[in-house]
Write a protein that holds these residues in place. Structure first.
Motif, PDB file in Angstrom:
ATOM      1  N   ILE A 145     -14.278   5.631   9.038  1.00  0.00           N
ATOM      2  CA  ILE A 145     -12.862   5.823   9.366  1.00  0.00           C
ATOM      3  C   ILE A 145     -12.060   4.559   9.066  1.00  0.00           C
ATOM      4  O   ILE A 145     -10.982   4.601   8.455  1.00  0.00           O
ATOM      5  N   THR A 146     -12.576   3.407   9.495  1.00  0.00           N
ATOM      6  CA  THR A 146     -11.834   2.154   9.337  1.00  0.00           C
ATOM      7  C   THR A 146     -11.726   1.746   7.870  1.00  0.00           C
ATOM      8  O   THR A 146     -10.645   1.350   7.405  1.00  0.00           O
ATOM      9  N   LEU A 147     -12.819   1.834   7.133  1.00  0.00           N
ATOM     10  CA  LEU A 147     -12.773   1.491   5.713  1.00  0.00           C
ATOM     11  C   LEU A 147     -11.818   2.412   4.967  1.00  0.00           C
ATOM     12  O   LEU A 147     -11.085   1.973   4.068  1.00  0.00           O
ATOM     13  N   GLY A 148     -11.818   3.695   5.336  1.00  0.00           N
ATOM     14  CA  GLY A 148     -10.897   4.636   4.701  1.00  0.00           C
ATOM     15  C   GLY A 148      -9.438   4.290   4.993  1.00  0.00           C
ATOM     16  O   GLY A 148      -8.577   4.368   4.105  1.00  0.00           O
ATOM     17  N   ALA A 149      -9.158   3.899   6.241  1.00  0.00           N
ATOM     18  CA  ALA A 149      -7.788   3.544   6.618  1.00  0.00           C
ATOM     19  C   ALA A 149      -7.319   2.288   5.884  1.00  0.00           C
ATOM     20  O   ALA A 149      -6.176   2.218   5.393  1.00  0.00           O
ATOM     21  N   ILE A 150      -8.200   1.291   5.789  1.00  0.00           N
ATOM     22  CA  ILE A 150      -7.838   0.066   5.076  1.00  0.00           C
ATOM     23  C   ILE A 150      -7.611   0.357   3.596  1.00  0.00           C
ATOM     24  O   ILE A 150      -6.656  -0.139   2.980  1.00  0.00           O
ATOM     25  N   ALA A 151      -8.485   1.186   3.013  1.00  0.00           N
ATOM     26  CA  ALA A 151      -8.342   1.537   1.599  1.00  0.00           C
ATOM     27  C   ALA A 151      -7.051   2.317   1.352  1.00  0.00           C
ATOM     28  O   ALA A 151      -6.393   2.135   0.317  1.00  0.00           O
ATOM     29  N   ALA A 152      -6.661   3.173   2.292  1.00  0.00           N
ATOM     30  CA  ALA A 152      -5.407   3.932   2.152  1.00  0.00           C
ATOM     31  C   ALA A 152      -4.207   2.988   2.142  1.00  0.00           C
ATOM     32  O   ALA A 152      -3.255   3.181   1.363  1.00  0.00           O
ATOM     33  N   ASN A 153      -4.241   1.969   2.997  1.00  0.00           N
ATOM     34  CA  ASN A 153      -3.156   0.976   2.994  1.00  0.00           C
ATOM     35  C   ASN A 153      -3.122   0.201   1.687  1.00  0.00           C
ATOM     36  O   ASN A 153      -2.045  -0.120   1.168  1.00  0.00           O
ATOM     37  N   LEU A 154      -4.294  -0.095   1.152  1.00  0.00           N
ATOM     38  CA  LEU A 154      -4.345  -0.788  -0.132  1.00  0.00           C
ATOM     39  C   LEU A 154      -3.726   0.054  -1.235  1.00  0.00           C
ATOM     40  O   LEU A 154      -3.039  -0.462  -2.121  1.00  0.00           O
ATOM     41  N   MET A 161     -16.119   2.850  -3.245  1.00  0.00           N
ATOM     42  CA  MET A 161     -17.362   3.292  -3.877  1.00  0.00           C
ATOM     43  C   MET A 161     -18.428   2.204  -3.787  1.00  0.00           C
ATOM     44  O   MET A 161     -19.592   2.474  -3.472  1.00  0.00           O
ATOM     45  N   ILE A 162     -18.028   0.959  -4.052  1.00  0.00           N
ATOM     46  CA  ILE A 162     -18.992  -0.149  -4.025  1.00  0.00           C
ATOM     47  C   ILE A 162     -19.506  -0.390  -2.610  1.00  0.00           C
ATOM     48  O   ILE A 162     -20.720  -0.493  -2.381  1.00  0.00           O
ATOM     49  N   THR A 163     -18.589  -0.466  -1.636  1.00  0.00           N
ATOM     50  CA  THR A 163     -19.001  -0.745  -0.253  1.00  0.00           C
ATOM     51  C   THR A 163     -19.835   0.401   0.311  1.00  0.00           C
ATOM     52  O   THR A 163     -20.835   0.168   1.008  1.00  0.00           O
ATOM     53  N   SER A 164     -19.462   1.652   0.016  1.00  0.00           N
ATOM     54  CA  SER A 164     -20.237   2.798   0.513  1.00  0.00           C
ATOM     55  C   SER A 164     -21.626   2.816  -0.096  1.00  0.00           C
ATOM     56  O   SER A 164     -22.612   3.143   0.569  1.00  0.00           O
ATOM     57  N   ARG A 165     -21.701   2.449  -1.379  1.00  0.00           N
ATOM     58  CA  ARG A 165     -23.005   2.410  -2.049  1.00  0.00           C
ATOM     59  C   ARG A 165     -23.912   1.370  -1.405  1.00  0.00           C
ATOM     60  O   ARG A 165     -25.102   1.604  -1.206  1.00  0.00           O
ATOM     61  N   ILE A 166     -23.340   0.215  -1.073  1.00  0.00           N
ATOM     62  CA  ILE A 166     -24.140  -0.847  -0.473  1.00  0.00           C
ATOM     63  C   ILE A 166     -24.543  -0.491   0.960  1.00  0.00           C
ATOM     64  O   ILE A 166     -25.675  -0.743   1.377  1.00  0.00           O
ATOM     65  N   ILE A 179     -13.959  -8.106   4.755  1.00  0.00           N
ATOM     66  CA  ILE A 179     -14.435  -8.646   6.034  1.00  0.00           C
ATOM     67  C   ILE A 179     -15.036  -7.535   6.881  1.00  0.00           C
ATOM     68  O   ILE A 179     -16.129  -7.675   7.451  1.00  0.00           O
ATOM     69  N   PHE A 180     -14.341  -6.390   6.951  1.00  0.00           N
ATOM     70  CA  PHE A 180     -14.865  -5.287   7.753  1.00  0.00           C
ATOM     71  C   PHE A 180     -16.162  -4.750   7.151  1.00  0.00           C
ATOM     72  O   PHE A 180     -17.096  -4.391   7.880  1.00  0.00           O
ATOM     73  N   PHE A 181     -16.224  -4.690   5.816  1.00  0.00           N
ATOM     74  CA  PHE A 181     -17.461  -4.272   5.164  1.00  0.00           C
ATOM     75  C   PHE A 181     -18.600  -5.214   5.527  1.00  0.00           C
ATOM     76  O   PHE A 181     -19.728  -4.786   5.821  1.00  0.00           O
ATOM     77  N   GLY A 182     -18.316  -6.527   5.524  1.00  0.00           N
ATOM     78  CA  GLY A 182     -19.340  -7.509   5.872  1.00  0.00           C
ATOM     79  C   GLY A 182     -19.842  -7.320   7.298  1.00  0.00           C
ATOM     80  O   GLY A 182     -21.047  -7.401   7.563  1.00  0.00           O
ATOM     81  N   LEU A 232       2.619  -4.396   2.433  1.00  0.00           N
ATOM     82  CA  LEU A 232       1.593  -5.379   2.756  1.00  0.00           C
ATOM     83  C   LEU A 232       1.035  -5.984   1.478  1.00  0.00           C
ATOM     84  O   LEU A 232       0.845  -5.279   0.483  1.00  0.00           O
ATOM     85  N   ASN A 233       0.775  -7.267   1.527  1.00  0.00           N
ATOM     86  CA  ASN A 233       0.200  -7.943   0.370  1.00  0.00           C
ATOM     87  C   ASN A 233      -1.179  -7.364   0.066  1.00  0.00           C
ATOM     88  O   ASN A 233      -2.050  -7.305   0.940  1.00  0.00           O
ATOM     89  N   HIS A 234      -1.378  -6.951  -1.197  1.00  0.00           N
ATOM     90  CA  HIS A 234      -2.630  -6.262  -1.532  1.00  0.00           C
ATOM     91  C   HIS A 234      -3.843  -7.173  -1.397  1.00  0.00           C
ATOM     92  O   HIS A 234      -4.938  -6.702  -1.077  1.00  0.00           O
ATOM     93  N   TRP A 235      -3.666  -8.484  -1.610  1.00  0.00           N
ATOM     94  CA  TRP A 235      -4.804  -9.386  -1.474  1.00  0.00           C
ATOM     95  C   TRP A 235      -5.251  -9.506  -0.019  1.00  0.00           C
ATOM     96  O   TRP A 235      -6.458  -9.610   0.270  1.00  0.00           O
ATOM     97  N   LEU A 236      -4.305  -9.476   0.911  1.00  0.00           N
ATOM     98  CA  LEU A 236      -4.656  -9.524   2.333  1.00  0.00           C
ATOM     99  C   LEU A 236      -5.434  -8.274   2.736  1.00  0.00           C
ATOM    100  O   LEU A 236      -6.380  -8.339   3.530  1.00  0.00           O
ATOM    101  N   ILE A 237      -5.042  -7.125   2.178  1.00  0.00           N
ATOM    102  CA  ILE A 237      -5.751  -5.873   2.496  1.00  0.00           C
ATOM    103  C   ILE A 237      -7.163  -5.912   1.926  1.00  0.00           C
ATOM    104  O   ILE A 237      -8.117  -5.461   2.565  1.00  0.00           O
TER     105      ILE A 237
END
Length: 234
Positions: A42-51, A19-24, A68-71, A57-62
């Motif tokens: 697509i990519t942000l959604g896939a990363i968020a799904a893994n989170l 929500m925050i990244t999409s808003r920005i 990073i991808f948002f940036g 996977l370590n949640h902090w790494l995700i």
């Protein structure tokens, strides 16, 4: 039980981050989606799904990966606003598929756009006869913009008072974001000197103009950086 609690918290975190990244990133991401917007979504959604669900996977790494991808996506969007060539590269450009009532087969082949797709898009605009179309342009977000021939256009209140003039030309963009479109001027027999003279007659300069276009009836439209609107609608 602990696994369920972890999934709940990870899912909530994924939702909040998206929500925050999409808003920005802005409304463009959810409206007229370009190539860049499609890849980002697509990519942000896939990363968020893994989170949310991938507990291997370590949640902090995700989270770091998502940020990073948002940036990267945010930086690409900012550069695209400032640099027209970069914007064309990441977002694509509109393609004219019908000009003066003629279907441009070569343009359609370049973008792998079929006649079936063209006919379907026209039907969605309540156009069942292709002969009614003067111009059709496939925008960079995949939607078809259509200009009907004068005899097939709907009558407006203005038409009842004034005779509708025939279409003179396809709209020509003269200035975009304060930059003169030199190629557009050259292809249409216009010069930067002529444009600057028109602006001087209006008490303006090129740097004052956000967007300028010559319309289908050769009428000029200028939108200035200073619109004198105190509370614009968001």
């Amino acid at each position: 039980m602990q696994a369920y609690v972890e999934v709940i918290f990870r899912t909530i975190a994924a939702f909040i981050l998206l929500m925050i990244t999409s808003r920005i990133l802005g409304k463009q991401t959810i409206s007229n989606m370009t190539f860049h917007d499609f890849v980002s979504g697509i990519t942000l959604g896939a990363i968020a799904a893994n989170l949310a669900f991938n507990d291997k996977l370590n949640h902090w790494l995700i989270v770091v990966s998502l940020l990073i991808f948002f940036g990267i996506s945010f930086l690409v969007s900012k550069i695209a606003i400032k640099n027209r060539a970069w914007n064309r590269l990441v977002s694509g450009t509109p393609t004219v598929v019908i000009e003066n009532g003629k279907v441009l087969e070569d343009n359609m082949r370049k973008i792998r756009y079929t006649l079936d797709s063209l006919a379907q898009s026209l039907r969605e605009k309540d156009i069942f006869n292709m002969e009614e179309v003067e111009y059709a342009c496939l925008e960079d977000h995949g939607k078809l913009s259509v200009k009907k021939k004068s005899e097939y256009e709907w009558v407006t209140r203005k038409d009842l008072k004034l005779h509708a003039a025939a279409v003179q030309s396809f709209p020509v963009e003269l200035i975009m974001d304060g930059i003169i479109m030199e190629d557009n001027l050259a292809h249409n027999g216009l010069t930067a000197q002529w444009l600057e003279q028109v602006l001087r007659q209006r008490g303006k300069s090129v740097s004052d103009v956000f967007y300028a276009v010559r319309g289908t009836q050769n009428q000029l439209y200028f939108d200035y950086y200073r619109d004198r609107i105190d509370t614009p609608i968001d």
